[in-house]
Design an enzyme around this catalytic site. Structure first.
Site, PDB file in Angstrom:
ATOM      1  N   GLY A  53       0.828  -1.214   0.000  1.00 15.45           N
ATOM      2  CA  GLY A  53       0.000   0.000   0.000  1.00 15.45           C
ATOM      3  C   GLY A  53       0.853   1.250   0.000  1.00 15.45           C
ATOM      4  N   CYS A  92       7.135   6.955   0.177  1.00 15.68           N
ATOM      5  CA  CYS A  92       7.061   8.380  -0.147  1.00 15.68           C
ATOM      6  C   CYS A  92       6.487   9.190   1.015  1.00 15.68           C
ATOM      7  N   VAL A  93       5.343   8.755   1.491  1.00 17.26           N
ATOM      8  CA  VAL A  93       4.634   9.503   2.527  1.00 17.26           C
ATOM      9  C   VAL A  93       5.344   9.418   3.874  1.00 17.26           C
ATOM     10  N   ASN A  94       5.833   8.243   4.217  1.00 19.78           N
ATOM     11  CA  ASN A  94       6.297   8.003   5.588  1.00 19.78           C
ATOM     12  C   ASN A  94       7.786   8.229   5.809  1.00 19.78           C
ATOM     13  N   VAL A  95       8.598   7.781   4.846  1.00 14.47           N
ATOM     14  CA  VAL A  95      10.051   7.837   5.050  1.00 14.47           C
ATOM     15  C   VAL A  95      10.781   8.265   3.776  1.00 14.47           C
ATOM     16  N   CYS A  97       9.843  10.990   0.105  1.00 14.06           N
ATOM     17  CA  CYS A  97       9.675  12.324  -0.490  1.00 14.06           C
ATOM     18  C   CYS A  97       9.137  13.369   0.486  1.00 14.06           C
ATOM     19  N   LYS A 100      11.335  14.157   3.623  1.00 10.68           N
ATOM     20  CA  LYS A 100      12.573  14.716   3.061  1.00 10.68           C
ATOM     21  C   LYS A 100      12.359  16.160   2.604  1.00 10.68           C
ATOM     22  N   ALA A 195       3.320  -4.589  -5.502  1.00 10.76           N
ATOM     23  CA  ALA A 195       3.768  -3.180  -5.403  1.00 10.76           C
ATOM     24  C   ALA A 195       4.435  -2.980  -4.052  1.00 10.76           C
ATOM     25  N   TYR A 235      20.969  10.085  -4.638  1.00 12.68           N
ATOM     26  CA  TYR A 235      19.947  11.068  -4.268  1.00 12.68           C
ATOM     27  C   TYR A 235      19.873  11.214  -2.738  1.00 12.68           C
ATOM     28  N   GLU A 239      20.903  14.478  -0.532  1.00 11.28           N
ATOM     29  CA  GLU A 239      19.777  15.271   0.004  1.00 11.28           C
ATOM     30  C   GLU A 239      19.838  15.342   1.534  1.00 11.28           C
ATOM     31  N   ARG A 256      31.866   6.524  -2.886  1.00  6.35           N
ATOM     32  CA  ARG A 256      32.646   5.361  -3.325  1.00  6.35           C
ATOM     33  C   ARG A 256      33.244   5.587  -4.717  1.00  6.35           C
ATOM     34  N   ARG A 325      18.932   0.746  -2.420  1.00 10.88           N
ATOM     35  CA  ARG A 325      17.777   0.045  -1.870  1.00 10.88           C
ATOM     36  C   ARG A 325      17.605  -1.309  -2.543  1.00 10.88           C
ATOM     37  N   ALA A 377       5.546   5.342 -10.139  1.00 10.34           N
ATOM     38  CA  ALA A 377       4.744   4.245  -9.569  1.00 10.34           C
ATOM     39  C   ALA A 377       3.254   4.551  -9.692  1.00 10.34           C
ATOM     40  N   HIS A 503       9.437  37.153 -16.846  1.00 10.15           N
ATOM     41  CA  HIS A 503      10.492  37.927 -16.192  1.00 10.15           C
ATOM     42  C   HIS A 503       9.968  38.535 -14.899  1.00 10.15           C
ATOM     43  N   GLU A 508      13.031  31.377 -16.863  1.00  8.65           N
ATOM     44  CA  GLU A 508      13.209  32.049 -18.153  1.00  8.65           C
ATOM     45  C   GLU A 508      14.630  31.872 -18.696  1.00  8.65           C
TER      46      GLU A 508
HETATM   47  P1  FAD Z   1       6.504   1.928  -1.642  1.00  6.56           P
HETATM   48  O1  FAD Z   1       6.027   3.325  -1.552  1.00  6.56           O
HETATM   49  O2  FAD Z   1       7.783   1.615  -0.986  1.00  6.56           O
HETATM   50  O3  FAD Z   1       5.329   1.024  -1.032  1.00  6.56           O
HETATM   51  C1  FAD Z   1       5.452  -0.345  -0.820  1.00  6.56           C
HETATM   52  C2  FAD Z   1       4.617  -0.737   0.390  1.00  6.56           C
HETATM   53  O4  FAD Z   1       4.474  -2.147   0.434  1.00  6.56           O
HETATM   54  C3  FAD Z   1       5.263  -0.321   1.702  1.00  6.56           C
HETATM   55  O5  FAD Z   1       4.304   0.214   2.570  1.00  6.56           O
HETATM   56  C4  FAD Z   1       5.789  -1.633   2.251  1.00  6.56           C
HETATM   57  O6  FAD Z   1       5.919  -1.632   3.647  1.00  6.56           O
HETATM   58  C5  FAD Z   1       4.721  -2.584   1.764  1.00  6.56           C
HETATM   59  N1  FAD Z   1       5.117  -3.986   1.710  1.00  6.56           N
HETATM   60  C6  FAD Z   1       6.336  -4.508   1.422  1.00  6.56           C
HETATM   61  N2  FAD Z   1       6.272  -5.845   1.420  1.00  6.56           N
HETATM   62  C7  FAD Z   1       4.993  -6.162   1.711  1.00  6.56           C
HETATM   63  C8  FAD Z   1       4.299  -7.390   1.850  1.00  6.56           C
HETATM   64  N3  FAD Z   1       4.906  -8.551   1.660  1.00  6.56           N
HETATM   65  N4  FAD Z   1       2.986  -7.364   2.164  1.00  6.56           N
HETATM   66  C9  FAD Z   1       2.351  -6.184   2.355  1.00  6.56           C
HETATM   67  N5  FAD Z   1       2.958  -5.001   2.230  1.00  6.56           N
HETATM   68  C10 FAD Z   1       4.262  -4.995   1.910  1.00  6.56           C
HETATM   69  N6  FAD Z   1      10.535   9.869  -5.186  1.00  6.56           N
HETATM   70  C11 FAD Z   1      10.175  11.023  -5.797  1.00  6.56           C
HETATM   71  O7  FAD Z   1       9.498  10.976  -6.828  1.00  6.56           O
HETATM   72  N7  FAD Z   1      10.519  12.247  -5.289  1.00  6.56           N
HETATM   73  C12 FAD Z   1      11.240  12.361  -4.149  1.00  6.56           C
HETATM   74  O8  FAD Z   1      11.539  13.484  -3.720  1.00  6.56           O
HETATM   75  C13 FAD Z   1      11.638  11.177  -3.484  1.00  6.56           C
HETATM   76  N8  FAD Z   1      12.329  11.248  -2.347  1.00  6.56           N
HETATM   77  C14 FAD Z   1      12.669  10.096  -1.686  1.00  6.56           C
HETATM   78  C15 FAD Z   1      13.384  10.213  -0.511  1.00  6.56           C
HETATM   79  C16 FAD Z   1      13.756   9.062   0.173  1.00  6.56           C
HETATM   80  C17 FAD Z   1      14.508   9.196   1.461  1.00  6.56           C
HETATM   81  C18 FAD Z   1      13.378   7.781  -0.337  1.00  6.56           C
HETATM   82  C19 FAD Z   1      13.749   6.537   0.403  1.00  6.56           C
HETATM   83  C20 FAD Z   1      12.674   7.673  -1.514  1.00  6.56           C
HETATM   84  C21 FAD Z   1      12.315   8.833  -2.213  1.00  6.56           C
HETATM   85  N9  FAD Z   1      11.612   8.768  -3.414  1.00  6.56           N
HETATM   86  C22 FAD Z   1      11.268   9.929  -4.056  1.00  6.56           C
HETATM   87  C23 FAD Z   1      11.251   7.471  -4.023  1.00  6.56           C
HETATM   88  C24 FAD Z   1       9.782   7.108  -3.732  1.00  6.56           C
HETATM   89  O9  FAD Z   1       9.548   7.151  -2.339  1.00  6.56           O
HETATM   90  C25 FAD Z   1       9.479   5.715  -4.272  1.00  6.56           C
HETATM   91  O10 FAD Z   1       9.815   5.692  -5.644  1.00  6.56           O
HETATM   92  C26 FAD Z   1       8.004   5.331  -4.124  1.00  6.56           C
HETATM   93  O11 FAD Z   1       7.595   5.383  -2.791  1.00  6.56           O
HETATM   94  C27 FAD Z   1       7.778   3.931  -4.692  1.00  6.56           C
HETATM   95  O12 FAD Z   1       6.446   3.545  -4.519  1.00  6.56           O
HETATM   96  P2  FAD Z   1       6.042   1.992  -4.497  1.00  6.56           P
HETATM   97  O13 FAD Z   1       4.556   1.966  -4.449  1.00  6.56           O
HETATM   98  O14 FAD Z   1       6.728   1.266  -5.562  1.00  6.56           O
HETATM   99  O15 FAD Z   1       6.648   1.433  -3.127  1.00  6.56           O
HETATM  100  P1  NDP Z   2      21.398   5.328  -5.216  1.00  6.77           P
HETATM  101  O1  NDP Z   2      21.525   4.027  -5.898  1.00  6.77           O
HETATM  102  O2  NDP Z   2      20.998   6.531  -5.971  1.00  6.77           O
HETATM  103  O3  NDP Z   2      22.796   5.676  -4.499  1.00  6.77           O
HETATM  104  C1  NDP Z   2      23.477   4.751  -3.689  1.00  6.77           C
HETATM  105  C2  NDP Z   2      24.821   5.336  -3.315  1.00  6.77           C
HETATM  106  O4  NDP Z   2      25.449   4.496  -2.363  1.00  6.77           O
HETATM  107  C3  NDP Z   2      25.769   5.453  -4.491  1.00  6.77           C
HETATM  108  O5  NDP Z   2      26.522   6.630  -4.351  1.00  6.77           O
HETATM  109  C4  NDP Z   2      26.653   4.207  -4.335  1.00  6.77           C
HETATM  110  O6  NDP Z   2      27.931   4.370  -4.882  1.00  6.77           O
HETATM  111  C5  NDP Z   2      26.750   4.134  -2.838  1.00  6.77           C
HETATM  112  N1  NDP Z   2      27.064   2.801  -2.329  1.00  6.77           N
HETATM  113  C6  NDP Z   2      26.405   1.664  -2.578  1.00  6.77           C
HETATM  114  N2  NDP Z   2      26.955   0.643  -1.884  1.00  6.77           N
HETATM  115  C7  NDP Z   2      28.003   1.161  -1.196  1.00  6.77           C
HETATM  116  C8  NDP Z   2      28.965   0.617  -0.316  1.00  6.77           C
HETATM  117  N3  NDP Z   2      28.962  -0.671   0.009  1.00  6.77           N
HETATM  118  N4  NDP Z   2      29.889   1.441   0.210  1.00  6.77           N
HETATM  119  C9  NDP Z   2      29.901   2.758  -0.111  1.00  6.77           C
HETATM  120  N5  NDP Z   2      29.016   3.326  -0.944  1.00  6.77           N
HETATM  121  C10 NDP Z   2      28.071   2.541  -1.480  1.00  6.77           C
HETATM  122  O7  NDP Z   2      20.428   5.048  -4.014  1.00  6.77           O
HETATM  123  P2  NDP Z   2      19.686   5.998  -3.016  1.00  6.77           P
HETATM  124  O8  NDP Z   2      19.516   5.135  -1.818  1.00  6.77           O
HETATM  125  O9  NDP Z   2      20.357   7.312  -2.846  1.00  6.77           O
HETATM  126  O10 NDP Z   2      18.282   6.272  -3.719  1.00  6.77           O
HETATM  127  C11 NDP Z   2      17.433   5.187  -4.121  1.00  6.77           C
HETATM  128  C12 NDP Z   2      16.389   5.670  -5.093  1.00  6.77           C
HETATM  129  O11 NDP Z   2      15.413   6.452  -4.412  1.00  6.77           O
HETATM  130  C13 NDP Z   2      16.926   6.582  -6.193  1.00  6.77           C
HETATM  131  O12 NDP Z   2      17.315   5.826  -7.309  1.00  6.77           O
HETATM  132  C14 NDP Z   2      15.767   7.472  -6.497  1.00  6.77           C
HETATM  133  O13 NDP Z   2      15.062   7.020  -7.610  1.00  6.77           O
HETATM  134  C15 NDP Z   2      14.899   7.433  -5.271  1.00  6.77           C
HETATM  135  N6  NDP Z   2      14.970   8.763  -4.647  1.00  6.77           N
HETATM  136  C16 NDP Z   2      14.475   9.844  -5.305  1.00  6.77           C
HETATM  137  C17 NDP Z   2      14.619  11.105  -4.785  1.00  6.77           C
HETATM  138  C18 NDP Z   2      14.104  12.288  -5.527  1.00  6.77           C
HETATM  139  O14 NDP Z   2      13.334  12.124  -6.447  1.00  6.77           O
HETATM  140  N7  NDP Z   2      14.492  13.493  -5.168  1.00  6.77           N
HETATM  141  C19 NDP Z   2      15.264  11.321  -3.514  1.00  6.77           C
HETATM  142  C20 NDP Z   2      15.740  10.128  -2.883  1.00  6.77           C
HETATM  143  C21 NDP Z   2      15.580   8.901  -3.456  1.00  6.77           C
HETATM  144  P3  NDP Z   2      28.280   3.900  -6.376  1.00  6.77           P
HETATM  145  O15 NDP Z   2      27.769   4.997  -7.281  1.00  6.77           O
HETATM  146  O16 NDP Z   2      29.744   3.769  -6.373  1.00  6.77           O
HETATM  147  O17 NDP Z   2      27.569   2.596  -6.600  1.00  6.77           O
END
Ligand code: FAD
Ligand code: NDP
Length: 530
Positions: A53, A92-95, A97, A100, A195, A235, A239, A256, A325, A377, A503, A508
């Site tokens: 969800g 997105c909602v909890n931990v 976007c 953040k 999902a 990212y 951030e 890295r 991730r 998504a 402007h 722009e």
């Molecule tokens: P999720 O939102 O992760 O939802 C999956 C759900 O399924 C979760 O509640 C999970 O607990 C649940 N679940 C897992 N396994 C099971 C199971 N077996 N049974 C029941 N439930 C289960 N994206 C942006 O566009 N803009 C941003 O600025 C941005 N910032 C981000 C910042 C951070 C710190 C992070 C971590 C992510 C960010 N993202 C951002 C990425 C965005 O949050 C994800 O792309 C998005 O939430 C993905 O949606 P989803 O539905 O695929 O999965």
């Molecule tokens: P990313 O895959 O973008 O980045 C992971 C980083 O961790 C890379 O710099 C990688 O280095 C490094 N790394 C991986 N393993 C190791 C290790 N063992 N030791 C040291 N460094 C390591 O993942 P994020 O977790 O930052 O973001 C996940 C996704 O969430 C993004 O792809 C994005 O789509 C989404 N997101 C979106 C945001 C937005 O829209 N503003 C904000 C935050 C997340 P290397 O490059 O060398 O592999």
């Protein structure tokens, strides 16, 4: 047809989600005996079962229900190793976007206080203005709880059944949900959408899981993170380091390889330079080796430089792993139902959201090789619902999805990086326009505009179709969104040049961009009204 649901041994039902490392696996794997629905319990039947969800699952479920389908959504959050958990709505909602962006905004406001003085606000000069972490966390968490509540109300109003349980396949069309009580309830679905998104990975080093945190913990930390080591320069790493520094905490980023791998590297370099100028520290070409807890409770991080093998260490209050991730598919029983996935990343192989098993679909972060972004998504989920329940034929277009990195100076982008365009089209066939600019609002407080920069990557031949747009500066997300729509309509450089700007705005600057990299001319800021 009434079906019965058998008991099941769930070896990994309550695993911590800590990646695939053997080290992490040692921590917590005890087989759990699940109690199943009792004999005679009927298995409820649905048109659609959505497992997860979050952004994608909820969008798909609500849309399908609106189109008349009988839908159930299962959502379950496994606590982090620190014990952090949250409600419905997903990452997105909890931990992700939302918290953040709120913390990023809190950091920007800190800068604005300083600017305000220059604009005539009588901000006390001598008084040190401090930030209250607990108050910020409280406000952020209150907002999140209100969204959790609204989500549940919306599901009820749209007649989507919500089950707070961890789902896994019992059979191709039977999904079992393990509830908090330990009871297992089964559901039969005509179609099933996976999902489940992903969770942060921890590196396979001593001390990472025991003493480190991830973004899953950061936004609800009860005490300030203070001096923080951020491992990872994607990212999330950049951030988080950006807003922590903005809130007044010392932040170091461990890189890295390169920052923001996959993004335009000229832009990524400028993002980091700007952060460094604001006080963020960087450790380049370095990986963590271990985290040790000291007697005073602080953490020593030991690292190694991957280029010259030199080692080093320092003491921090918090170690935040932002090292990517992993899709949370390990407990779904995918092998049993023939859904193919990548064993390392956990990501599911799909074509138009169809998995390798009939009537089982996947959307959002859980699918292989697609952007991990909330709107991706959501859009994929809605389109899938239309294809399933209203004869729709439109498929998700994953190309040219705009995104913004919310670093102190924000970076918005859509389309190809300069490197990708050169590689795909050949250097001679690509024209790159670039320009520095000065946002009007920077003049009075005399803020440094030296990294406010725009870049347009396009084909060299007329009418110069635009391949990528890059914007570094304030409100980058707001700026790039409209240009992303224009690119979807086949924006050319000719059309961009003929667009009349608004402007004085920062957006722009894209309409004023004239200098090509090839010309060698200085892309310095044009005067305000030229
Ligand atoms: P999720 O939102 O992760 O939802 C999956 C759900 O399924 C979760 O509640 C999970 O607990 C649940 N679940 C897992 N396994 C099971 C199971 N077996 N049974 C029941 N439930 C289960 N994206 C942006 O566009 N803009 C941003 O600025 C941005 N910032 C981000 C910042 C951070 C710190 C992070 C971590 C992510 C960010 N993202 C951002 C990425 C965005 O949050 C994800 O792309 C998005 O939430 C993905 O949606 P989803 O539905 O695929 O999965
Ligand atoms: P990313 O895959 O973008 O980045 C992971 C980083 O961790 C890379 O710099 C990688 O280095 C490094 N790394 C991986 N393993 C190791 C290790 N063992 N030791 C040291 N460094 C390591 O993942 P994020 O977790 O930052 O973001 C996940 C996704 O969430 C993004 O792809 C994005 O789509 C989404 N997101 C979106 C945001 C937005 O829209 N503003 C904000 C935050 C997340 P290397 O490059 O060398 O592999």
């Amino acid at each position: 047809m009434a079906l019965r649901c058998g008991g099941s041994w769930l070896l990994s039902g309550f695993r911590r989600v800590v990646g695939t490392s053997l080290y992490a696996q040692r921590l917590n794997f005890i087989p759990v005996r699940m109690s199943s629905s009792g004999p005679g319990d009927e298995v409820e039947e649905f048109d659609l079962i959505v497992i997860g969800g979050g952004s994608g699952g909820l969008a798909c479920a609500k849309e399908a229900a609106q189109l008349g389908a009988k839908v159930v959504v299962l959502d379950y959050v496994k606590p982090t190793p620190l014990g952090t958990k949250w409600g419905i709505g997903g990452t997105c909602v909890n931990v992700g976007c939302i918290p953040k962006k709120l913390m990023h905004q809190a950091a920007l406001l800190g800068e604005a206080i300083d600017d305000a003085r220059h604009f005539g606000w009588n901000v006390p000069e001598k008084q040190v203005i401090t930030h209250d972490w607990a108050k910020l966390v409280g406000a952020v968490q209150d907002h999140i709880k209100s969204v959790n509540w609204v989500t549940r109300v919306e599901l009820r109003d749209k007649k989507v059944k919500y089950v707070n349980g961890s789902g896994f396949f019992q059979d191709k069309n039977i999904v079992a949900a393990c509830l908090n009580s330990g009871q297992v309830k089964c559901f039969k679905g005509n179609k099933i959408v996976i999902a489940v998104g992903g969770r942060p990975r921890y590196p396979d080093i001593p001390g990472a899981v025991e003493y480190g945190i991830t973004s899953d913990d950061l936004f609800s930390l009860s005490s300030p993170p203070c001096k923080t080591m951020v491992v990872g320069a994607g990212y999330i790493g950049l951030e988080c380091a950006g807003f922590l520094n903005g809130l007044g905490y010392e932040a170091t980023v461990m890189i890295r390889s390169v920052p923001l791998r996959g993004f335009d590297q000229e832009m990524a370099r400028m993002v980091c330079e700007e952060m460094q100028e604001r006080g963020v520290k960087f450790l380049h070409t370095t990986v963590p080796e271990k985290v040790v807890k000291n007697e005073d409770g602080r953490l020593t991080v030991h690292w190694r430089n991957v280029k010259d093998s030199t080692t080093g260490c320092d003491v921090y209050d918090t170690v935040l792993f932002a090292t990517g991730r992993r899709a949370t598919t390990q407990d779904l029983n995918l092998d049993k139902v023939g859904v193919k996935y990548d064993k390392e990343s956990g990501k599911i192989y799909t074509e138009n959201e169809e998995t390798t098993a009939s009537d089982i679909f996947a959307i959002g972060d859980v699918i292989q090789d697609k952007p991990e972004l909330t709107p991706v998504a959501i859009h994929a989920g809605r389109l899938l619902a239309h294809r399933l329940y209203s004869g729709g034929s439109e498929c998700m277009d994953y190309t040219n999805v705009a995104t913004t990195v919310f670093t102190p100076l924000e970076y918005g982008t859509v389309g190809m990086s300069e490197e990708t365009a050169m590689q795909k089209c050949g250097e001679d066939n690509v024209e790159v326009y670039h320009a520095y600019y000065k946002p009007t609002e920077f003049f009075v407080p005399q803020r440094d505009p030296s990294r406010c920069f725009v870049k347009v990557v396009c084909e060299r031949c007329e009418p110069q179709k635009i391949l990528g747009m890059h914007f570094l500066g304030p409100n980058a997300g707001e700026v790039i969104q409209g240009f992303a729509a224009a690119m979807k309509c086949g924006l050319t450089y000719k059309a961009l040049k003929n667009t009349v700007g608004i402007h004085p705005t920062v957006a722009e600057e894209f309409t004023r961009i004239r200098v090509t990299k090839r010309s060698g001319l200085d892309p310095k800021p044009q005067s305000c009204c030229s």
